[in-house]
Design an enzyme around this catalytic site. Sequence first.
Site, PDB file in Angstrom:
ATOM      1  N   ARG A 174       2.008  15.474  -5.821  1.00 59.93           N
ATOM      2  CA  ARG A 174       1.002  14.772  -6.227  1.00 59.93           C
ATOM      3  C   ARG A 174      -0.436  15.296  -5.658  1.00 59.93           C
ATOM      4  O   ARG A 174      -1.494  15.422  -6.390  1.00 59.93           O
ATOM      5  CB  ARG A 174       0.919  13.294  -6.085  1.00 59.93           C
ATOM      6  CG  ARG A 174       0.105  12.706  -6.794  1.00 59.93           C
ATOM      7  CD  ARG A 174       0.333  11.163  -7.088  1.00 59.93           C
ATOM      8  NE  ARG A 174       1.040  10.628  -7.855  1.00 59.93           N
ATOM      9  CZ  ARG A 174       0.594  10.056  -9.193  1.00 59.93           C
ATOM     10  NH1 ARG A 174      -0.509  10.349  -9.591  1.00 59.93           N
ATOM     11  NH2 ARG A 174       1.586   9.816 -10.122  1.00 59.93           N
ATOM     12  N   GLU A 187      -4.564   2.651  -7.285  1.00 55.65           N
ATOM     13  CA  GLU A 187      -4.891   3.799  -6.457  1.00 55.65           C
ATOM     14  C   GLU A 187      -6.252   4.645  -6.759  1.00 55.65           C
ATOM     15  O   GLU A 187      -6.893   4.872  -5.929  1.00 55.65           O
ATOM     16  CB  GLU A 187      -3.579   4.678  -6.435  1.00 55.65           C
ATOM     17  CG  GLU A 187      -2.444   4.363  -6.009  1.00 55.65           C
ATOM     18  CD  GLU A 187      -1.261   5.016  -6.582  1.00 55.65           C
ATOM     19  OE1 GLU A 187      -1.005   4.991  -7.843  1.00 55.65           O
ATOM     20  OE2 GLU A 187      -0.536   5.432  -5.540  1.00 55.65           O
ATOM     21  N   PHE A 235       0.781  -1.304   0.038  1.00 57.15           N
ATOM     22  CA  PHE A 235      -0.046   0.050  -0.080  1.00 57.15           C
ATOM     23  C   PHE A 235       0.916   1.196   0.110  1.00 57.15           C
ATOM     24  O   PHE A 235       0.386   2.240   0.362  1.00 57.15           O
ATOM     25  CB  PHE A 235      -1.037  -0.065   1.066  1.00 57.15           C
ATOM     26  CG  PHE A 235      -1.877  -1.120   1.237  1.00 57.15           C
ATOM     27  CD1 PHE A 235      -2.736  -1.396   0.247  1.00 57.15           C
ATOM     28  CD2 PHE A 235      -1.636  -2.097   2.389  1.00 57.15           C
ATOM     29  CE1 PHE A 235      -3.664  -2.524   0.364  1.00 57.15           C
ATOM     30  CE2 PHE A 235      -2.562  -3.225   2.312  1.00 57.15           C
ATOM     31  CZ  PHE A 235      -3.452  -3.464   1.213  1.00 57.15           C
TER      32      PHE A 235
HETATM   33  N1  MTE Z   1      -3.659  -3.996  -3.483  1.00 62.32           N
HETATM   34  C1  MTE Z   1      -3.334  -5.081  -2.410  1.00 62.32           C
HETATM   35  N2  MTE Z   1      -4.028  -6.195  -2.481  1.00 62.32           N
HETATM   36  N3  MTE Z   1      -2.099  -4.839  -1.690  1.00 62.32           N
HETATM   37  C2  MTE Z   1      -1.447  -3.822  -1.901  1.00 62.32           C
HETATM   38  O1  MTE Z   1      -0.466  -3.433  -1.095  1.00 62.32           O
HETATM   39  N4  MTE Z   1      -1.020  -1.503  -3.064  1.00 62.32           N
HETATM   40  C3  MTE Z   1      -1.792  -0.497  -3.561  1.00 62.32           C
HETATM   41  C4  MTE Z   1      -2.570  -1.026  -5.101  1.00 62.32           C
HETATM   42  N5  MTE Z   1      -3.311  -2.179  -4.776  1.00 62.32           N
HETATM   43  C5  MTE Z   1      -1.810  -2.830  -2.665  1.00 62.32           C
HETATM   44  C6  MTE Z   1      -2.993  -3.098  -3.641  1.00 62.32           C
HETATM   45  C7  MTE Z   1      -0.923   0.622  -4.073  1.00 62.32           C
HETATM   46  S1  MTE Z   1      -0.529   1.754  -3.244  1.00 62.32           S
HETATM   47  C8  MTE Z   1      -0.480   0.589  -5.733  1.00 62.32           C
HETATM   48  S2  MTE Z   1       0.501   1.863  -6.071  1.00 62.32           S
HETATM   49  C9  MTE Z   1      -0.923  -0.303  -6.437  1.00 62.32           C
HETATM   50  O2  MTE Z   1      -1.581  -1.553  -5.864  1.00 62.32           O
HETATM   51  C10 MTE Z   1       0.439  -0.865  -7.016  1.00 62.32           C
HETATM   52  O3  MTE Z   1       0.448  -2.093  -7.797  1.00 62.32           O
HETATM   53  P1  MTE Z   1       0.031  -2.144  -9.329  1.00 62.32           P
HETATM   54  O4  MTE Z   1       0.874  -0.710  -9.875  1.00 62.32           O
HETATM   55  O5  MTE Z   1       0.618  -3.332 -10.105  1.00 62.32           O
HETATM   56  O6  MTE Z   1      -1.403  -1.679  -9.527  1.00 62.32           O
HETATM   57  N1  HPA Z   2       3.825   7.808  -7.128  1.00 66.28           N
HETATM   58  C1  HPA Z   2       4.249   6.664  -6.219  1.00 66.28           C
HETATM   59  N2  HPA Z   2       5.297   6.439  -5.966  1.00 66.28           N
HETATM   60  C2  HPA Z   2       6.419   7.505  -6.411  1.00 66.28           C
HETATM   61  C3  HPA Z   2       5.965   8.350  -7.196  1.00 66.28           C
HETATM   62  C4  HPA Z   2       4.371   8.591  -7.520  1.00 66.28           C
HETATM   63  O1  HPA Z   2       4.281   9.545  -8.293  1.00 66.28           O
HETATM   64  N3  HPA Z   2       7.008   9.098  -7.491  1.00 66.28           N
HETATM   65  C5  HPA Z   2       7.891   8.361  -6.765  1.00 66.28           C
HETATM   66  N4  HPA Z   2       7.582   7.560  -6.190  1.00 66.28           N
HETATM   67 MO1  MOS Z   3       1.323   3.174  -4.390  1.00 67.67          MO
HETATM   68  S1  MOS Z   3       1.256   4.669  -2.936  1.00 67.67           S
HETATM   69  O1  MOS Z   3       2.079   4.296  -5.460  1.00 67.67           O
HETATM   70  O2  MOS Z   3       2.867   2.406  -3.555  1.00 67.67           O
END
Ligand code: MTE
Ligand code: HPA
Ligand code: MOS
Length: 776
Positions: free
Chosen positions: A325, A728, A243
């Site tokens: 952001r 997100e 997360f």
């Molecule tokens: N979903 C689960 N189950 N666990 C996680 O830790 N992290 C979130 C989101 N969904 C998360 C999640 C966050 S902060 C991000 S940035 C994205 O998943 C990262 O994964 P992705 O870029 O593959 O979607």
């Molecule tokens: N999102 C998430 N993580 C990051 C970013 C962003 O825009 N830039 C650097 N780390």
């Molecule tokens: Mo997600 S806060 O960009 O790991």
Amino acid sequence: MGQTVSARSSKEISGGVHTPRQHDSAHKHVTGAAEYIDDMPMPAGALHGYLGLSERAHATIKSMDLDAVRAAPGVVDVLTAADVPHNDISPTARDDEPVLADGYCEFYGQPLYAVIAETREAARNATQLAKIEYEDRDHKTDVIDAMAADYPHVTPPLKLENGDVKTAMQSAANRLSSEMRIGGQDHFYLEGHIAMAVPGEDDEVTVYSSTQHPSEVQHMVAHALNAPSNAVTVNARRMGGGFGGKETQGNQFAAIAAIAAKRHNRAVKIRPDRDDDMIATGKRHDFHMKFEVGYDDEGRIEALEAVFAARCGFSSDLSGPVTDRALFHTDNCYYLPNVLLTSRPMKTNTVSNTAFRGFGGPQGMLGGERVIEEIAYAVGKDPLEIRKLNFYGETDRNVTPYHQTVEDNIVARIVGELEGSSDYQARRKAIIEFNKTSPVIRKGIALTPVKFGISFTATWYNQAGSLVHVYQDGSIHLNHGGTEMGQGLNTKVAQVVADEFQVDLETIRITATSTGKVPNTSATAASSGSDLNGMAAANACDQIKTRLVAFACEHYGVPEDQVTFVPNHVQVGNQLIPFPDFIKQAYMARIQLSAAGFYKTPKIHWDREKGQGRPFFYFAYGASVSEVSIDTLTGEYHVDRVDILHDVGRSLNPAIDMGQVQGAFIQGMGWLTTEELWWDDNGRLRTHAPSTYKIPLASDRPKEFNVQLATWSTNRERTIRRSKAVGEPPFMLANSVLEALSMATASVADYRVCPRLDAPATPERILMAVERLKQA
Ligand code: MTE
Ligand code: HPA
Ligand code: MOS
């Protein structure tokens, strides 16, 4: 060999893109078979580490008497700053984040030393025996106090400016100013931070880390050890949730485990207790937002000036990009013709705040929605009307405060469809009627939209690599730079590879992320995991397929257009060859069956000095309607019904995307309702366990929860199979919960005054707002 075309089955492959496959580890998650780092068998002679934390928010450390710690049973070593070859793990190279505090501490809970012992219990118990003499300095934990005390920024502020805000503000028919506090949030991943380091020959070390960013852990471990990156290999099979909390915060545990492992030539594992994890690692930034808005008599915004101050903690970490952001999302779906937004990333004597789902975007967007809400109450209209009035246009009124033109705006359609399917108008009328005659229970309803920018604003982060091997038996080994944290990234990327080769998903083996397989990767963050790694994997497949096609042309004497990958077969002219047989032939002909893929996001650029550019490749959209009831005597409340329509472009996997939308909404709801972080006057975090920090329970979920993906949507940009990022954006769908609570509260004063609820709107805050409004 092979079959004739007439025998060709019309079957599709199983588990290709756009199909709702379950998470590849789902059954392992629920049966306990999924391996996390704490489940791994430890090498013989392995040791355990535990961190000793400071008990002052800001102090000079006059002396650290660790003799009793060293003498405690089972203790092998105690590390302090002096034992760290290079004592800095600042992810932004600002040199402001020691691995272990050196001479002074800057927050209550800062790691001062690490005990290494034969068992975890011995290490943990020994930390009770340290005698530390502090000389207190002034401390500021709150962002407003920090500003008043002229505390520095941890990183330079950002300014986004468009139009002429001063003139437009003066000439606006109406003006109002307000402020809002927006709370932080603990990640509360199920698996806490953990690292295990296994020493190798010479300066080599292998680290198993629960991290979203293996390349950075590699870099930080190498840096801390004064070793080159090629001495360090970081492996990450999966996290039990990240997360954002594991984008940078795992560095510390990995660095200490690696240092200790090299000192003793024994494996070392570090896993803090939940309380220490919550105390010693960063969280979502809380913000204080202040604004002035100028608007016409209809409620159309003419000028907006806002300042977003964030509690960043003692070091910069990711606070620069996080506060940036926030500003990038203040506009949300609304056109701000004249605008000046400023960030104030404030240093405070608290743990250094970090990435958390939405990465500052939720805070910026919530502040922007408060502007809309204030205008709505001021002009006496449904906030939804004010929203629509201010929506970005599709061909004009479409330039953001950062000068990027919104080219893919679908907010009007999303909101329109949801307004209809949720029966918003009729329900709002009924609620207003209900409130007229209900003495204690009051209801509220709100519809809020989301527009979220996809790409890392640090442009160079938008790159990814992959490694694909096809073995002689036709089975495929897939590796990419992204990490699995439960979001289903590995499943999605495997679906892409299955689709590329037209083989069943079961043919693809997903393997642990490793810096030794794919180098120089970015954090799996910014929701871009599948966009970036999906493309990088497709690129590797492409290279192998190109070689296979050339082989088939030569071997079978057919032109290129007569070689196609069809379900579990390759069709060459009129022959249909099972995929494994074809691969075996290619191997015998000495065709290279492995490739490293690469991808970088096109079109994006960003000039932070000027505050102008195209930081985002595209936007993801969504909207939600929440209905709540509050008890005006106690402040208690329930979320009665939530309707969501969310845009994921052409979904790579509708089952996983649905889970992401639902999970993100609930996590966002927790942020805005019950999750409250509280520091006492000594700067000590007092909400550091589930006893005092309240994440949503199963019983808190909306009683009726209708979630739909916008199946008609696509991505106008060429993303992987025209999908959109999903991790997100749906987090911010929870904004409608806060605003529905606001409406229910406002009913006690006949909706004349905007209740100005701060977030989180805990029952206490609702009750106080109700009492305040009863006097109004
Ligand atoms: N979903 C689960 N189950 N666990 C996680 O830790 N992290 C979130 C989101 N969904 C998360 C999640 C966050 S902060 C991000 S940035 C994205 O998943 C990262 O994964 P992705 O870029 O593959 O979607
Ligand atoms: N999102 C998430 N993580 C990051 C970013 C962003 O825009 N830039 C650097 N780390
Ligand atoms: Mo997600 S806060 O960009 O790991």
